[in-house]
Structure formats: structure tokens, C-alpha cells
Design a protein around this motif. Structure first.
Motif, short mmCIF file in Angstrom:
data_model
loop_
_atom_site.label_atom_id
_atom_site.label_comp_id
_atom_site.label_asym_id
_atom_site.label_seq_id
_atom_site.Cartn_x
_atom_site.Cartn_y
_atom_site.Cartn_z
N THR A 1 0.87 -1.17 0.00
CA THR A 1 0.00 0.00 0.00
C THR A 1 0.91 1.22 0.00
O THR A 1 1.83 1.30 0.83
CB THR A 1 -0.90 0.04 1.27
N ASP B 1 -6.70 10.49 2.19
CA ASP B 1 -5.85 9.48 1.54
C ASP B 1 -4.40 9.61 2.00
O ASP B 1 -3.72 8.61 2.26
CB ASP B 1 -5.91 9.62 0.02
N ASP C 1 -4.02 8.30 5.52
CA ASP C 1 -4.03 6.84 5.51
C ASP C 1 -2.69 6.28 5.01
O ASP C 1 -2.27 5.19 5.44
CB ASP C 1 -5.16 6.32 4.65
N GLN C 2 -2.02 7.01 4.12
CA GLN C 2 -0.71 6.55 3.66
C GLN C 2 0.32 6.62 4.77
O GLN C 2 1.21 5.77 4.86
CB GLN C 2 -0.26 7.41 2.46
N CYS D 1 2.83 4.34 0.92
CA CYS D 1 2.94 4.77 2.31
C CYS D 1 4.06 5.77 2.53
O CYS D 1 5.03 5.84 1.77
CB CYS D 1 3.15 3.57 3.23
N ASP E 1 -11.29 14.35 0.63
CA ASP E 1 -10.89 12.95 0.46
C ASP E 1 -9.41 12.79 0.18
O ASP E 1 -8.78 11.83 0.66
CB ASP E 1 -11.71 12.31 -0.67
N ASP E 2 -8.82 13.69 -0.63
CA ASP E 2 -7.40 13.52 -0.95
C ASP E 2 -6.52 13.74 0.28
O ASP E 2 -5.46 13.12 0.40
CB ASP E 2 -6.99 14.43 -2.11
N TYR E 3 -6.94 14.58 1.21
CA TYR E 3 -6.20 14.74 2.46
C TYR E 3 -6.29 13.46 3.30
O TYR E 3 -5.30 13.03 3.90
CB TYR E 3 -6.76 15.92 3.26
#
Length: 279
Positions: free
Chosen positions: A192, A270, A273-274, A194, A266-268
Motif C-alpha cells: 500500500t 488518503d 491513511d498513507q 505509504c 478525500d485527498d487529504y
């Protein structure tokens, strides 16, 4: 085609349609340094022709900022010495002798050795005929290499980043410009994508040592220092909070919202989560 950043720095803008990064020329009195070799012979040719038309000069050296295909696959088309970090030799050697047809690309994506984004971009850049030749630099170093181009000093620094273990930053001292390649991008080849908070903090500590007016990342246009740090404010906040011990997702999201005083798009989320993917 080339854009002028300073009197001594010209660059070919990135092209997202086939993932072409910025290519640049640092113009010294005695020599010209090319930054990155391009993602294909066609990309390299476009840069060389544009440089010749603008300056009547050719590059004397090329530095590879790291091993990924979009920065290196044009090297086989260049007849000049290439410089890279010592780790780039092993990284690029793994690509030598591979097949690049659709079946081979699909298999490597399936096996986790390639990512869909890169496979698609290679297909678009090369078309159906993909006679890809992987070449290696002739000069390697570990931490720092300084090039005197005549009136211009280029410091080549290895920098710590999740993106790859061979990323170089190029500091053009007299022009107060720092080329960062893809240093602020995550590790794209992990299961994933990261970031790790500790690595990102080391990266920031490193680049904050330079006196800079312009930052140049490979897949976006050059920006001045204030805009650069505003664009990367989220990365700085998230890495700092994780190092403070906030690693529970809901708590971290709330803490970031408080710091930014805004609802998180949403992109923030993401990006957050990385960072959490490596915790």
C-alpha cells in the motif's frame, strides 16, 4: 519549449499524459548539467533539441535523481556521462533484460513488481513497439558530490525519503534553487503506498538546511518557498502528530482537522491513511 526559471536554469515542463517529469539544464560557463534523462528517447530528444535551439549548447553531464523509469529510460539515448547515487546501480540492474510487452507488464503488476499507473504510462509513452534499453550511470557517490560548472556550483545530495533509497536533490547554490525530484512522494512500490513519519521528518530536516528561493519537484511546476511549504503543510502536520504518538485513525483525523481548522477533503484523508499504513 524550454521555460526560463533563472538566468542559469532552463526546464522542460512535466507532461502528465505519459508521466514525463521535468527535465532541466543548469548552464555554467564551462559545462551544462542535465537533470534527469527523461522517460524515453523521444523525451530526451525533445529536451536536447529544445536546449540546442535556445542556447546552442548540449549537456556535458546528466544526473539521475533516482531509478524510476520516468527519470532514467532516456539515458540509453544520451552519449554523455551520467551520475547517480550508489544505490541506483542495484535498482536499475533489476530492470535490465526484462520484457516490456503487455503480457510482461501485466504479469509484473500482478506479482506486485510494478504498479498499474506506471505500466499504463509506459504503454502510452512507447506505443506498441517497446524496445526499451536500460542503461546505468558511469559515476556513483554516496552522500555528496559537488560540480563546478563554471560560475555555477551544483551540490548533489542524497536525501532520506520513503519514495526510493537513491533519491538525489540538486542544490544550485548561486540560483538558490533546490531540485527535489519525487522526494515528497510516498513509497509507491509498497503493498500500500505509504509514508513513514520518522523518515519524513528526516527529509524536512535535510532540506530546511538550504537557503532556497525556488523548489522544483519533478511532476509539478517550480514554486517559491512560501508556496511550497503551504502545499506540503499537511505532510508536515501529519508526520508531527504521529511522532507525538497519535496513531489511532479517528483521533488523528480529528487532530489534523483542528490544526487546519477545516473539514478534510478525500485527498487529504488518503494522505493520512498513507502515513497510517506504515504505523
Amino acid at each position: 519549449m524550454l521555460k526560463k526559471l533563472t538566468d542559469r536554469i532552463l526546464y522542460l515542463p512535466p507532461d502528465s499524459s505519459t508521466d514525463r517529469p521535468i527535465l532541466a539544464a543548469i548552464l555554467g560557463n564551462d559545462a551544462v548539467l542535465m537533470i534527469d534523462a527523461g522517460n524515453s528517447p523521444a523525451h530526451a530528444d525533445l529536451f536536447l533539441e529544445s536546449l540546442k535551439a535556445s542556447t546552442q549548447r548540449n549537456p556535458d553531464w546528466v544526473v539521475l535523481t533516482h531509478w524510476h523509469w520516468d527519470h532514467t529510460f532516456g539515458l540509453s539515448h544520451l552519449s554523455i556521462p551520467a551520475i547517480g547515487h550508489k544505490n541506483i546501480a542495484q535498482n536499475l540492474s533489476c530492470l535490465k533484460g526484462l520484457s516490456w510487452d503487455d503480457e510482461a507488464l501485466f504479469q509484473r503488476v500482478h506479482d506486485g513488481e510494478e504498479i498499474v499507473f506506471c505500466a499504463d504510462a509506459i504503454r502510452k509513452e512507447y506505443g506498441d513497439t517497446r524496445n526499451i534499453q536500460v542503461s546505468l550511470p558511469s559515476v556513483y557517490f554516496e552522500r555528496l558530490l559537488i560540480l563546478d560548472l563554471g560560475g555555477i556550483t551544483c551540490e548533489l545530495h542524497w536525501i532520506p525519503t520513503d519514495h526510493s533509497n537513491d533519491v538525489l536533490a540538486i542544490y544550485v547554490k548561486e540560483e538558490r534553487t533546490l531540485f527535489l525530484s519525487d522526494a515528497f512522494a510516498p513509497n509507491m512500490y509498497a503493498p500500500t503506498p505509504c509514508y513513514t513519519a520518522a523518515m519524513f521528518q528526516k527529509l524536512m530536516e535535510k532540506i530546511e538546511q538550504f537557503s532556497v528561493e525556488w523548489y522544483v519537484e519533478s511532476h509539478s511546476l517550480p514554486v517559491r518557498v512560501e508556496e511550497f511549504w503551504e502545499q506540503n503543510r499537511l505532510l508536515k502536520i501529519v508526520s508531527g502528530l504521529i511522532l507525538e504518538g497519535i496513531t489511532q485513525r479517528v483521533t488523528l483525523l480529528h487532530a489534523v482537522e483542528q490544526r487546519l481548522d477545516a473539514h478534510l477533503p478525500d485527498d487529504y484523508i488518503d494522505v493520512i491513511d498513507q502515513f497510517l499504513a506504515s504505523v
